[in-house]
Design a protein around this motif. Structure first.
Motif, PDB file in Angstrom:
ATOM      1  N   HIS A  43       0.841  -1.197   0.000  1.00  0.00           N
ATOM      2  CA  HIS A  43       0.000   0.000   0.000  1.00  0.00           C
ATOM      3  C   HIS A  43       0.881   1.252   0.000  1.00  0.00           C
ATOM      4  O   HIS A  43       1.733   1.401   0.888  1.00  0.00           O
ATOM      5  CB  HIS A  43      -0.886   0.028   1.242  1.00  0.00           C
ATOM      6  CG  HIS A  43      -1.916  -1.053   1.274  1.00  0.00           C
ATOM      7  ND1 HIS A  43      -1.607  -2.379   1.491  1.00  0.00           N
ATOM      8  CD2 HIS A  43      -3.258  -0.992   1.115  1.00  0.00           C
ATOM      9  CE1 HIS A  43      -2.724  -3.087   1.468  1.00  0.00           C
ATOM     10  NE2 HIS A  43      -3.740  -2.273   1.243  1.00  0.00           N
ATOM     11  N   PHE A  44       0.634   2.137  -0.954  1.00  0.00           N
ATOM     12  CA  PHE A  44       1.461   3.339  -1.073  1.00  0.00           C
ATOM     13  C   PHE A  44       0.612   4.587  -1.261  1.00  0.00           C
ATOM     14  O   PHE A  44      -0.460   4.537  -1.868  1.00  0.00           O
ATOM     15  CB  PHE A  44       2.414   3.221  -2.271  1.00  0.00           C
ATOM     16  CG  PHE A  44       3.459   2.168  -2.098  1.00  0.00           C
ATOM     17  CD1 PHE A  44       4.667   2.463  -1.496  1.00  0.00           C
ATOM     18  CD2 PHE A  44       3.225   0.874  -2.517  1.00  0.00           C
ATOM     19  CE1 PHE A  44       5.630   1.486  -1.316  1.00  0.00           C
ATOM     20  CE2 PHE A  44       4.183  -0.113  -2.344  1.00  0.00           C
ATOM     21  CZ  PHE A  44       5.390   0.197  -1.747  1.00  0.00           C
ATOM     22  N   LYS A  45       1.137   5.696  -0.757  1.00  0.00           N
ATOM     23  CA  LYS A  45       0.561   7.017  -0.970  1.00  0.00           C
ATOM     24  C   LYS A  45       1.638   7.847  -1.662  1.00  0.00           C
ATOM     25  O   LYS A  45       2.753   7.981  -1.147  1.00  0.00           O
ATOM     26  CB  LYS A  45       0.172   7.667   0.355  1.00  0.00           C
ATOM     27  CG  LYS A  45      -0.503   9.021   0.196  1.00  0.00           C
ATOM     28  CD  LYS A  45      -0.772   9.681   1.529  1.00  0.00           C
ATOM     29  CE  LYS A  45      -1.851   8.924   2.270  1.00  0.00           C
ATOM     30  NZ  LYS A  45      -2.232   9.612   3.518  1.00  0.00           N
ATOM     31  N   VAL A  46       1.314   8.400  -2.831  1.00  0.00           N
ATOM     32  CA  VAL A  46       2.269   9.169  -3.621  1.00  0.00           C
ATOM     33  C   VAL A  46       1.740  10.590  -3.815  1.00  0.00           C
ATOM     34  O   VAL A  46       0.595  10.784  -4.220  1.00  0.00           O
ATOM     35  CB  VAL A  46       2.513   8.518  -4.999  1.00  0.00           C
ATOM     36  CG1 VAL A  46       3.382   9.408  -5.877  1.00  0.00           C
ATOM     37  CG2 VAL A  46       3.149   7.146  -4.841  1.00  0.00           C
ATOM     38  N   THR A  47       2.589  11.564  -3.533  1.00  0.00           N
ATOM     39  CA  THR A  47       2.307  12.962  -3.837  1.00  0.00           C
ATOM     40  C   THR A  47       3.394  13.414  -4.797  1.00  0.00           C
ATOM     41  O   THR A  47       4.584  13.257  -4.506  1.00  0.00           O
ATOM     42  CB  THR A  47       2.321  13.833  -2.568  1.00  0.00           C
ATOM     43  OG1 THR A  47       1.336  13.334  -1.657  1.00  0.00           O
ATOM     44  CG2 THR A  47       2.024  15.292  -2.899  1.00  0.00           C
ATOM     45  N   ILE A  48       2.980  13.963  -5.940  1.00  0.00           N
ATOM     46  CA  ILE A  48       3.944  14.384  -6.952  1.00  0.00           C
ATOM     47  C   ILE A  48       3.512  15.728  -7.537  1.00  0.00           C
ATOM     48  O   ILE A  48       2.345  15.916  -7.878  1.00  0.00           O
ATOM     49  CB  ILE A  48       4.114  13.295  -8.041  1.00  0.00           C
ATOM     50  CG1 ILE A  48       5.162  13.701  -9.068  1.00  0.00           C
ATOM     51  CG2 ILE A  48       2.812  12.908  -8.664  1.00  0.00           C
ATOM     52  CD1 ILE A  48       5.560  12.588 -10.028  1.00  0.00           C
ATOM     53  N   ILE A  49       4.460  16.646  -7.603  1.00  0.00           N
ATOM     54  CA  ILE A  49       4.244  17.952  -8.225  1.00  0.00           C
ATOM     55  C   ILE A  49       5.200  18.041  -9.405  1.00  0.00           C
ATOM     56  O   ILE A  49       6.412  17.928  -9.235  1.00  0.00           O
ATOM     57  CB  ILE A  49       4.497  19.103  -7.236  1.00  0.00           C
ATOM     58  CG1 ILE A  49       3.562  18.984  -6.035  1.00  0.00           C
ATOM     59  CG2 ILE A  49       4.326  20.458  -7.928  1.00  0.00           C
ATOM     60  CD1 ILE A  49       3.866  19.961  -4.910  1.00  0.00           C
ATOM     61  N   SER A  50       4.622  18.233 -10.600  1.00  0.00           N
ATOM     62  CA  SER A  50       5.435  18.248 -11.813  1.00  0.00           C
ATOM     63  C   SER A  50       4.835  19.192 -12.846  1.00  0.00           C
ATOM     64  O   SER A  50       3.611  19.238 -13.023  1.00  0.00           O
ATOM     65  CB  SER A  50       5.519  16.838 -12.402  1.00  0.00           C
ATOM     66  OG  SER A  50       6.135  16.864 -13.673  1.00  0.00           O
ATOM     67  N   SER A  51       5.690  19.881 -13.569  1.00  0.00           N
ATOM     68  CA  SER A  51       5.228  20.748 -14.658  1.00  0.00           C
ATOM     69  C   SER A  51       4.635  19.922 -15.797  1.00  0.00           C
ATOM     70  O   SER A  51       3.885  20.444 -16.618  1.00  0.00           O
ATOM     71  CB  SER A  51       6.373  21.619 -15.176  1.00  0.00           C
ATOM     72  OG  SER A  51       7.422  20.810 -15.668  1.00  0.00           O
ATOM     73  N   LYS A  52       4.923  18.630 -15.830  1.00  0.00           N
ATOM     74  CA  LYS A  52       4.352  17.747 -16.854  1.00  0.00           C
ATOM     75  C   LYS A  52       2.839  17.606 -16.684  1.00  0.00           C
ATOM     76  O   LYS A  52       2.160  17.126 -17.589  1.00  0.00           O
ATOM     77  CB  LYS A  52       4.995  16.356 -16.800  1.00  0.00           C
ATOM     78  CG  LYS A  52       6.492  16.356 -16.901  1.00  0.00           C
ATOM     79  CD  LYS A  52       6.956  16.042 -18.277  1.00  0.00           C
ATOM     80  CE  LYS A  52       8.467  16.121 -18.296  1.00  0.00           C
ATOM     81  NZ  LYS A  52       9.105  15.281 -19.213  1.00  0.00           N
ATOM     82  N   PHE A  53       2.310  18.039 -15.529  1.00  0.00           N
ATOM     83  CA  PHE A  53       0.872  17.960 -15.278  1.00  0.00           C
ATOM     84  C   PHE A  53       0.135  19.232 -15.686  1.00  0.00           C
ATOM     85  O   PHE A  53      -1.103  19.268 -15.620  1.00  0.00           O
ATOM     86  CB  PHE A  53       0.602  17.664 -13.800  1.00  0.00           C
ATOM     87  CG  PHE A  53       1.090  16.322 -13.342  1.00  0.00           C
ATOM     88  CD1 PHE A  53       0.966  15.191 -14.128  1.00  0.00           C
ATOM     89  CD2 PHE A  53       1.686  16.179 -12.099  1.00  0.00           C
ATOM     90  CE1 PHE A  53       1.413  13.954 -13.696  1.00  0.00           C
ATOM     91  CE2 PHE A  53       2.132  14.950 -11.659  1.00  0.00           C
ATOM     92  CZ  PHE A  53       1.995  13.819 -12.458  1.00  0.00           C
ATOM     93  N   CYS A  54       0.860  20.256 -16.097  1.00  0.00           N
ATOM     94  CA  CYS A  54       0.221  21.506 -16.527  1.00  0.00           C
ATOM     95  C   CYS A  54      -0.722  21.220 -17.692  1.00  0.00           C
ATOM     96  O   CYS A  54      -0.355  20.532 -18.643  1.00  0.00           O
ATOM     97  CB  CYS A  54       1.261  22.535 -16.943  1.00  0.00           C
ATOM     98  SG  CYS A  54       2.250  23.168 -15.573  1.00  0.00           S
ATOM     99  N   GLY A  55      -1.941  21.736 -17.591  1.00  0.00           N
ATOM    100  CA  GLY A  55      -2.927  21.566 -18.657  1.00  0.00           C
ATOM    101  C   GLY A  55      -3.671  20.248 -18.628  1.00  0.00           C
ATOM    102  O   GLY A  55      -4.548  20.017 -19.463  1.00  0.00           O
ATOM    103  N   LEU A  56      -3.334  19.369 -17.700  1.00  0.00           N
ATOM    104  CA  LEU A  56      -4.023  18.086 -17.582  1.00  0.00           C
ATOM    105  C   LEU A  56      -4.982  18.120 -16.405  1.00  0.00           C
ATOM    106  O   LEU A  56      -4.682  18.706 -15.365  1.00  0.00           O
ATOM    107  CB  LEU A  56      -3.021  16.945 -17.371  1.00  0.00           C
ATOM    108  CG  LEU A  56      -1.960  16.717 -18.448  1.00  0.00           C
ATOM    109  CD1 LEU A  56      -1.044  15.575 -18.030  1.00  0.00           C
ATOM    110  CD2 LEU A  56      -2.590  16.444 -19.788  1.00  0.00           C
ATOM    111  N   ASN A  57      -6.130  17.466 -16.553  1.00  0.00           N
ATOM    112  CA  ASN A  57      -7.036  17.359 -15.411  1.00  0.00           C
ATOM    113  C   ASN A  57      -6.574  16.197 -14.523  1.00  0.00           C
ATOM    114  O   ASN A  57      -5.639  15.475 -14.862  1.00  0.00           O
ATOM    115  CB  ASN A  57      -8.492  17.205 -15.870  1.00  0.00           C
ATOM    116  CG  ASN A  57      -8.763  15.923 -16.627  1.00  0.00           C
ATOM    117  OD1 ASN A  57      -8.226  14.863 -16.316  1.00  0.00           O
ATOM    118  ND2 ASN A  57      -9.616  16.007 -17.646  1.00  0.00           N
ATOM    119  N   GLN A  58      -7.243  16.028 -13.409  1.00  0.00           N
ATOM    120  CA  GLN A  58      -6.820  15.023 -12.429  1.00  0.00           C
ATOM    121  C   GLN A  58      -6.828  13.610 -13.019  1.00  0.00           C
ATOM    122  O   GLN A  58      -5.909  12.831 -12.784  1.00  0.00           O
ATOM    123  CB  GLN A  58      -7.709  15.078 -11.193  1.00  0.00           C
ATOM    124  CG  GLN A  58      -7.269  14.133 -10.102  1.00  0.00           C
ATOM    125  CD  GLN A  58      -8.142  14.204  -8.869  1.00  0.00           C
ATOM    126  OE1 GLN A  58      -9.293  14.613  -8.932  1.00  0.00           O
ATOM    127  NE2 GLN A  58      -7.598  13.808  -7.743  1.00  0.00           N
TER     128      GLN A  58
END
Length: 88
Positions: A43-58
């Motif tokens: 079981h894992f919980k991942v938090t990631i902040i990346s510019s690759k997510f710009c313009g993408l919805n969840q």
């Protein structure tokens, strides 16, 4: 290599994150049907902040992470994701 380290390596290579946190919560699920996992990691919980997510919805962000980890996800029971673009 542990699953946590393997995830970290893949996510860093694919997303070049500004922030990445991977928490192994397997110990909180002892006795749970899927708790055995591969090497006890399930079981894992991942938090990631990346510019690759710009313009993408969840959903699109999560899909990208799932695709990058497809060979790892087969070996674990649960993955909770928090995906953000910088500044969110």
């Amino acid at each position: 290599m542990s699953i946590k380290n393997e995830m970290s390596s893949v996510l860093k290579e694919k997303f070049s994150p500004e922030f990445l946190e991977i928490i192994d919560e397997s110990d909180k699920h002892a006795g749970h049907a899927g708790s055995a996992g591969f090497y006890g990691e399930s079981h894992f919980k991942v938090t990631i902040i990346s510019s690759k997510f710009c313009g993408l919805n969840q959903i699109e962000r999560h899909r990208e992470v799932y695709l990058s980890l497809h060979f790892i996800i087969k070996r674990i029971h649960a993955l909770a994701l928090t995906t953000k673009a910088p500044g969110e």
